[in-house]
Design an enzyme around this catalytic site. Structure first.
Site, PDB file in Angstrom:
ATOM      1  N   ASP A 137       2.680 -23.301  74.079  1.00 48.92           N
ATOM      2  CA  ASP A 137       3.496 -23.996  75.071  1.00 48.92           C
ATOM      3  C   ASP A 137       2.884 -23.723  76.446  1.00 48.92           C
ATOM      4  O   ASP A 137       2.625 -22.572  76.791  1.00 48.92           O
ATOM      5  CB  ASP A 137       4.923 -23.442  75.007  1.00 48.92           C
ATOM      6  CG  ASP A 137       5.962 -24.529  75.154  1.00 48.92           C
ATOM      7  OD1 ASP A 137       5.868 -25.292  76.131  1.00 48.92           O
ATOM      8  OD2 ASP A 137       6.873 -24.605  74.307  1.00 48.92           O
ATOM      9  N   ASP A 187       4.980 -28.455  78.943  1.00 52.85           N
ATOM     10  CA  ASP A 187       6.384 -28.403  79.335  1.00 52.85           C
ATOM     11  C   ASP A 187       6.672 -29.178  80.623  1.00 52.85           C
ATOM     12  O   ASP A 187       5.939 -29.034  81.610  1.00 52.85           O
ATOM     13  CB  ASP A 187       6.730 -26.919  79.543  1.00 52.85           C
ATOM     14  CG  ASP A 187       8.198 -26.687  79.804  1.00 52.85           C
ATOM     15  OD1 ASP A 187       8.985 -26.845  78.869  1.00 52.85           O
ATOM     16  OD2 ASP A 187       8.552 -26.341  80.945  1.00 52.85           O
ATOM     17  N   GLU A 194       5.632 -33.028  77.163  1.00 49.82           N
ATOM     18  CA  GLU A 194       7.067 -33.223  77.329  1.00 49.82           C
ATOM     19  C   GLU A 194       7.190 -33.934  78.671  1.00 49.82           C
ATOM     20  O   GLU A 194       7.034 -33.324  79.719  1.00 49.82           O
ATOM     21  CB  GLU A 194       7.831 -31.900  77.355  1.00 49.82           C
ATOM     22  CG  GLU A 194       9.337 -32.160  77.320  1.00 49.82           C
ATOM     23  CD  GLU A 194      10.193 -31.052  77.907  1.00 49.82           C
ATOM     24  OE1 GLU A 194      11.359 -30.954  77.532  1.00 49.82           O
ATOM     25  OE2 GLU A 194       9.720 -30.283  78.763  1.00 49.82           O
ATOM     26  N   HIS A 214      14.088 -27.182  70.317  1.00 53.52           N
ATOM     27  CA  HIS A 214      14.874 -26.046  70.817  1.00 53.52           C
ATOM     28  C   HIS A 214      15.808 -26.431  71.969  1.00 53.52           C
ATOM     29  O   HIS A 214      16.545 -25.590  72.456  1.00 53.52           O
ATOM     30  CB  HIS A 214      13.924 -24.941  71.275  1.00 53.52           C
ATOM     31  CG  HIS A 214      13.093 -25.384  72.456  1.00 53.52           C
ATOM     32  ND1 HIS A 214      12.151 -26.385  72.357  1.00 53.52           N
ATOM     33  CD2 HIS A 214      13.089 -25.000  73.742  1.00 53.52           C
ATOM     34  CE1 HIS A 214      11.617 -26.587  73.537  1.00 53.52           C
ATOM     35  NE2 HIS A 214      12.159 -25.752  74.409  1.00 53.52           N
ATOM     36  N   ASP A 215      15.742 -27.695  72.435  1.00 54.64           N
ATOM     37  CA  ASP A 215      16.644 -28.142  73.505  1.00 54.64           C
ATOM     38  C   ASP A 215      17.719 -29.088  72.964  1.00 54.64           C
ATOM     39  O   ASP A 215      18.550 -29.572  73.723  1.00 54.64           O
ATOM     40  CB  ASP A 215      15.857 -28.899  74.593  1.00 54.64           C
ATOM     41  CG  ASP A 215      14.878 -28.001  75.332  1.00 54.64           C
ATOM     42  OD1 ASP A 215      15.148 -26.795  75.466  1.00 54.64           O
ATOM     43  OD2 ASP A 215      13.832 -28.517  75.772  1.00 54.64           O
TER      44      ASP A 215
END
Ligand code: GLC
Ligand code: CA
Length: 565
Positions: free
Chosen positions: A109, A211, A268, A341-342
């Site tokens: 990440d 991210d 993302e 995970h969100d």
């Protein structure tokens, strides 16, 4: 993959990352190897056999870097060190090494919109404003005794935080105040970031998930924007996300780092309209793939305000998925996902009839998303059909955005009960509960006597109960992966054209290549479609009803078939 010739070979580039199946690991919740109640890198190493058995070919590992963990690692205080509770750099090297021998690639990440407030750059910037790091972050003077503008951060409250011991000076944070934004306008800062990225790529990792990358460019006038909430603020999304000028940063980022190593990149990139996908993932795009959140956020008007819920229908979901596929197909390649995970667990989000929030619903959803054109991403526990957790009190949540959404819901006029309900439905903690491995205490996540976050209520949904069961969700996922990766249908399932098939009601139907059809009934009444069946490749029911060339799908039935003559 068995058959190699494909009619679009000449036009469609075959690239390794298109042929991957990615498994996303949230390290804090995957497996705890040393009994402290927190998952760790050694824990991932111990479960590699499990991942190999499932058949995934890449792992995306959420941040494991040094961090005060305010946002569970998305607040990095040292990019080239490992957070103590996750292990050491040596553990990470071992993981990389072991994965290499198992032919599993590692995607890390990359969090470069912001650092932690404990990063030495930030400390240095505060200590020595005239020094080399003085301009690495965004500092502005207040206006009329107030913060510089009215922008609201993603986790609530102003984006501005007073700089300690400096009168009328503030620093900018898109997310939490412990996550100050880096100043991408500064070329020296950008150079430091590229150096860090290349350091990791030299280590031999497969690539990055990048991210919140659309936040790196802000409107430089930093003027107020229109108030959009009862807190009197205006979301940072309006003037601080995907703004003109971002193309300069992202082209440069790609040129100075990723491109040189031909690594895989998954952005993302929230807030990018389809008209701009070409810049992001087109022929000369910044990234290989991006996630499209448009159907993941179908239950809310936007992903960060959970009290603005929608009354979505399957028809809308179908249209959103098809539109997304159309755009990806025209422009490039997608990163398909149901969970991360969100996000809350997909079973709870998409299966509205509680009766089917079981292996039937989980397999129907699996079938629906997994065979879309693009690289599939599976989030830990999704392959078991893990569900949301309902908590009774806001104090039981860990996630910073859950607390903020609770408070904002109340400010918007909802009752405490309603606010709690919004958070239960949407909390990021839903996907972050410890992975359920077996029937021992804490579902085998730890052999210690505590866990960092409470488990779900359905502890029987676990690996040991499913791994050898031919009817389990796990086995269904394993079969889906096998079909895509290593069967006579691989070529079509990976590279075949996507084409929607017209269908009524709650039935979602699409074709891959000339011959493969995916049918999923996302509703609680039977659905018909006129179609001849060749071979049944997957079915989440024991039987398939066919009547005079009509396929009759039971509630939440999902199948993958070849077309009959
Ligand atoms: C991304 C991450 C999320 C994190 C945020 C700030 O959206 O997925 O978990 O809180 O960025 O880094
Ligand atoms: Ca541990």
């Amino acid at each position: 993959m068995k058959s190699i010739s494909y009619r679009r070979d000449k036009v469609l580039k075959k690239l390794w990352w298109k042929e991957e199946v990615v498994y996303q690991i949230y390290p804090k919740s995957f497996y705890d190897s040393n009994k402290d109640g927190i998952g760790d890198i050694q824990g991932i190493i111990e479960k590699l056999d499990y991942l190999k058995k499932l058949g995934v070919t890449s792992l995306w590992i959420c941040p494991i870097f040094k961090s005060p963990m305010i946002d569970n690692g998305y607040d990095i205080s040292d990019y080239i060190d490992v957070q103590d509770e996750f292990g050491t750099m040596k553990d990470l090297d071992t993981l990389i090494e072991k994965c290499k021998s198992l032919e599993i690639k590692i995607i890390l990440d990359l969090v470069v919109n912001h650092t932690s407030h404990e990063h030495h750059w930030f400390k240095e910037a505060l200590k020595n404003p005239e020094g080399p790091c003085g301009d690495f972050y965004i500092f502005k003077n207040g206006k009329n005794g107030k913060v510089p503008n009215n922008w609201r951060s993603i986790f609530g409250g102003s984006v501005w935080e007073p700089v300690p011991n400096r009168e009328n000076l503030y620093y900018f944070h898109t997310f939490h105040k412990g996550q100050p934004d880096l100043n991408w306008e500064n070329p020296n800062l950008r150079r430091e970031i590229y150096k860090m990225i290349n350091w990791w790529l030299e280590k031999g990792i497969g690539g990055f998930r990048i991210d919140s990358i659309t936040f790196v460019k802000k409107d430089q006038d930093y003027l107020d924007s229109e108030i959009d909430g009862k807190d009197g603020l205006s979301s940072v999304k309006h003037k601080g996300r995907n703004r003109p000028g971002i193309e300069k940063f992202l082209y440069e980022l790609n040129r100075e780092t990723f491109e040189k190593y031909r690594c895989v990149t998954v952005g993302e990139a929230p807030g990018v309209p389809y008209e701009q996908y070409n810049q992001y993932i087109g022929k000369n795009g910044y990234f290989n793939m991006i996630f499209d959140f448009k159907y993941a956020d179908i239950d809310v008007e936007n992903g960060s305000e959970w009290f603005r819920r929608t009354n979505w229908t399957t028809k809308e979901l179908k249209e959103k998925i098809f539109k997304s596929q159309e755009v990806f197909q025209k422009i490039g390649w997608g990163a398909n996902f149901l969970e991360n995970h969100d996000q809350p667990r997909s079973l709870t989000k998409y299966i509205r009839d509680k009766k089917y929030r079981n292996h039937i619903g989980a397999k129907a959803l699996g079938c629906l998303f997994f065979f879309l054109r693009g690289t599939p991403f599976i989030y830990q526990g999704q392959e078991l059909g893990m569900e949301n957790f309902t908590r009774e009190n806001i104090n039981e949540f860990d996630d910073v955005s859950s607390i903020d959404n609770y408070n904002r819901s109340i400010l918007e006029g909802y009752s405490e009960k309603e606010a709690l309900n919004f958070v239960n439905l949407r909390s990021r903690d839903n996907g972050r509960t410890p992975m359920q491995w077996d029937n021992s205490s804490f579902s085998g996540f730890t052999k210690g006597d505590k866990v960092w976050l409470g488990l779900t209520n359905s502890l029987n949904i676990n690996v040991v109960n499913q791994i050898e069961d031919i009817n389990s969700v796990f086995t269904f996922y394993k079969k889906m992966i096998e079909l895509r990766q290593n069967s006579n249908y691989s070529e079509d399932l990976i590279y075949g054209d996507f084409e929607q098939i017209h269908s009524d009601g709650d039935l979602i139907a699409y074709k891959r290549g000339e011959n493969i059809v995916c049918l999923v009934n996302l509703g609680d009444s039977t659905q018909n479609i006129k179609l001849k069946v060749g071979e049944i490749l997957l079915n989440n029911y024991k039987t398939l009803k066919i009547k005079e060339n009509n396929i009759i799908l039971e509630p939440y039935q999902g199948i993958l078939i070849t077309k009959g003559e």
